[in-house]
Design an enzyme around this catalytic site. Structure first.
Site, mmCIF file in Angstrom:
data_model
loop_
_atom_site.group_PDB
_atom_site.id
_atom_site.type_symbol
_atom_site.label_atom_id
_atom_site.label_comp_id
_atom_site.label_asym_id
_atom_site.label_seq_id
_atom_site.Cartn_x
_atom_site.Cartn_y
_atom_site.Cartn_z
ATOM 1 N N GLY A 44 34.830 -34.607 42.161
ATOM 2 C CA GLY A 44 36.023 -33.815 41.875
ATOM 3 C C GLY A 44 37.362 -34.529 41.962
ATOM 4 O O GLY A 44 38.301 -34.155 41.275
ATOM 5 N N ASP A 103 37.767 -26.656 51.488
ATOM 6 C CA ASP A 103 37.430 -25.226 51.485
ATOM 7 C C ASP A 103 36.952 -24.864 52.898
ATOM 8 O O ASP A 103 37.773 -24.661 53.797
ATOM 9 C CB ASP A 103 36.377 -25.024 50.393
ATOM 10 C CG ASP A 103 35.905 -23.598 50.248
ATOM 11 O OD1 ASP A 103 36.571 -22.691 50.770
ATOM 12 O OD2 ASP A 103 34.858 -23.372 49.609
ATOM 13 N N ASP A 159 35.150 -28.578 39.205
ATOM 14 C CA ASP A 159 34.153 -28.024 38.285
ATOM 15 C C ASP A 159 33.542 -26.726 38.784
ATOM 16 O O ASP A 159 33.661 -26.372 39.960
ATOM 17 C CB ASP A 159 33.005 -29.019 38.117
ATOM 18 C CG ASP A 159 32.078 -29.014 39.328
ATOM 19 O OD1 ASP A 159 32.579 -29.174 40.456
ATOM 20 O OD2 ASP A 159 30.862 -28.814 39.146
ATOM 21 N N ARG A 165 35.959 -29.770 34.213
ATOM 22 C CA ARG A 165 36.665 -30.851 34.920
ATOM 23 C C ARG A 165 37.808 -31.442 34.098
ATOM 24 O O ARG A 165 38.757 -31.992 34.639
ATOM 25 C CB ARG A 165 35.699 -31.999 35.251
ATOM 26 C CG ARG A 165 34.644 -31.660 36.290
ATOM 27 C CD ARG A 165 33.977 -32.962 36.766
ATOM 28 N NE ARG A 165 32.708 -32.729 37.435
ATOM 29 C CZ ARG A 165 32.588 -32.426 38.725
ATOM 30 N NH1 ARG A 165 33.657 -32.295 39.475
ATOM 31 N NH2 ARG A 165 31.399 -32.241 39.263
HETATM 32 P P1 IMP Z 1 33.936 -27.611 51.724
HETATM 33 O O1 IMP Z 1 32.870 -28.483 52.323
HETATM 34 O O2 IMP Z 1 33.543 -26.158 51.768
HETATM 35 O O3 IMP Z 1 35.315 -27.842 52.310
HETATM 36 O O4 IMP Z 1 33.993 -27.909 50.193
HETATM 37 C C1 IMP Z 1 34.415 -29.086 49.737
HETATM 38 C C2 IMP Z 1 33.833 -29.403 48.381
HETATM 39 O O5 IMP Z 1 33.348 -28.242 47.691
HETATM 40 C C3 IMP Z 1 34.928 -29.923 47.523
HETATM 41 O O6 IMP Z 1 35.001 -31.326 47.643
HETATM 42 C C4 IMP Z 1 34.543 -29.469 46.154
HETATM 43 O O7 IMP Z 1 33.671 -30.407 45.567
HETATM 44 C C5 IMP Z 1 33.787 -28.189 46.362
HETATM 45 N N1 IMP Z 1 34.644 -26.987 46.189
HETATM 46 C C6 IMP Z 1 35.110 -26.161 47.155
HETATM 47 N N2 IMP Z 1 35.840 -25.167 46.637
HETATM 48 C C7 IMP Z 1 35.855 -25.379 45.302
HETATM 49 C C8 IMP Z 1 36.478 -24.690 44.201
HETATM 50 O O8 IMP Z 1 37.176 -23.675 44.333
HETATM 51 N N3 IMP Z 1 36.267 -25.228 42.974
HETATM 52 C C9 IMP Z 1 35.514 -26.350 42.765
HETATM 53 N N4 IMP Z 1 34.923 -27.017 43.750
HETATM 54 C C10 IMP Z 1 35.091 -26.542 45.015
HETATM 55 MG MG MG Z 2 34.780 -32.596 46.206
#
Ligand code: IMP
Ligand code: MG
Length: 175
Positions: A44, A103, A159, A165
């Site tokens: 991403g 996130d 994505d 993307r």
């Molecule tokens: P986390 O581990 O929940 O903080 O998520 C991190 C990863 O999830 C990011 O590096 C993204 O690849 C993916 N991600 C989280 N939220 C989104 C979103 O709203 N759109 C796209 N990818 C997301």
């Molecule tokens: Mg990511």
């Protein structure tokens, strides 16, 4: 399959560009004489990284790490996978992690723990977008671009099932 997903414009390319320029200024101020190692999280962050580094006019190096926690769809599985070939020369380096979005924070926490064990001289975290409301792990964000609402977002590298993307703006997916 259901009908086509609807995309609602959330951040324009101009708003994104302003945030990227601000982050580049903050990073330049802190790293100008440090020859930092930027570690970008694939896939991403590749669009953000490419815009960011072209505003950094000092020596730096770039590595990539391929992490994934999402299988298909828009909910984190909570388990983070790291692909082989992750950067190895971390010891003594000023490391700055570059992410597209944080996130739950599980991905960032996993990566930062992994890197910290390799004894960098310093370790900081930069994210273009922050989906604050959904945090489950405590992560210190040193450079934050834009705060986004609790919606699944796509575009500018982000994505949904590998789609969208390439879009220059960021959209919220209506589900
Ligand atoms: P986390 O581990 O929940 O903080 O998520 C991190 C990863 O999830 C990011 O590096 C993204 O690849 C993916 N991600 C989280 N939220 C989104 C979103 O709203 N759109 C796209 N990818 C997301
Ligand atoms: Mg990511």
């Amino acid at each position: 399959m259901g009908s086509e997903p609807k995309l609602n414009l959330l951040l324009t390319k101009d708003e994104i560009a302003i945030a990227v320029t601000r982050l580049a200024a903050e990073i330049s101020r802190d790293y100008r004489d440090k020859n930092p190692l930027l570690i970008a999280v694939l896939k991403g962050s590749f669009v953000f990284l490419s815009d960011l580094i072209r505003q950094l006019d000092f020596p730096l190096e770039i590595e990539f790490v391929h992490l994934s926690s999402y299988g298909k769809g828009t909910e984190s599985s909570g388990r983070v996978r790291m692909a082989p070939g992750a950067p190895s020369q971390i010891k003594g380096r000023h490391v700055l992690v570059i992410e597209d979005i944080i996130d739950t924070g599980l991905t960032a926490a996993f990566l930062l723990d992994h890197l910290r064990r390799k004894k960098p001289a310093s370790l900081k975290f930069c994210t273009l977008t922050d989906k604050k409301e959904r945090r489950r792990a405590i992560v210190n964000i040193d450079y934050r671009g834009l705060t986004v609402p609790d919606k699944f977002i796509v575009g500018y590298g982000l994505d949904c099932d590998e789609m969208f993307r390439h879009l220059p703006d960021i959209y919220a997916l209506e589900q």
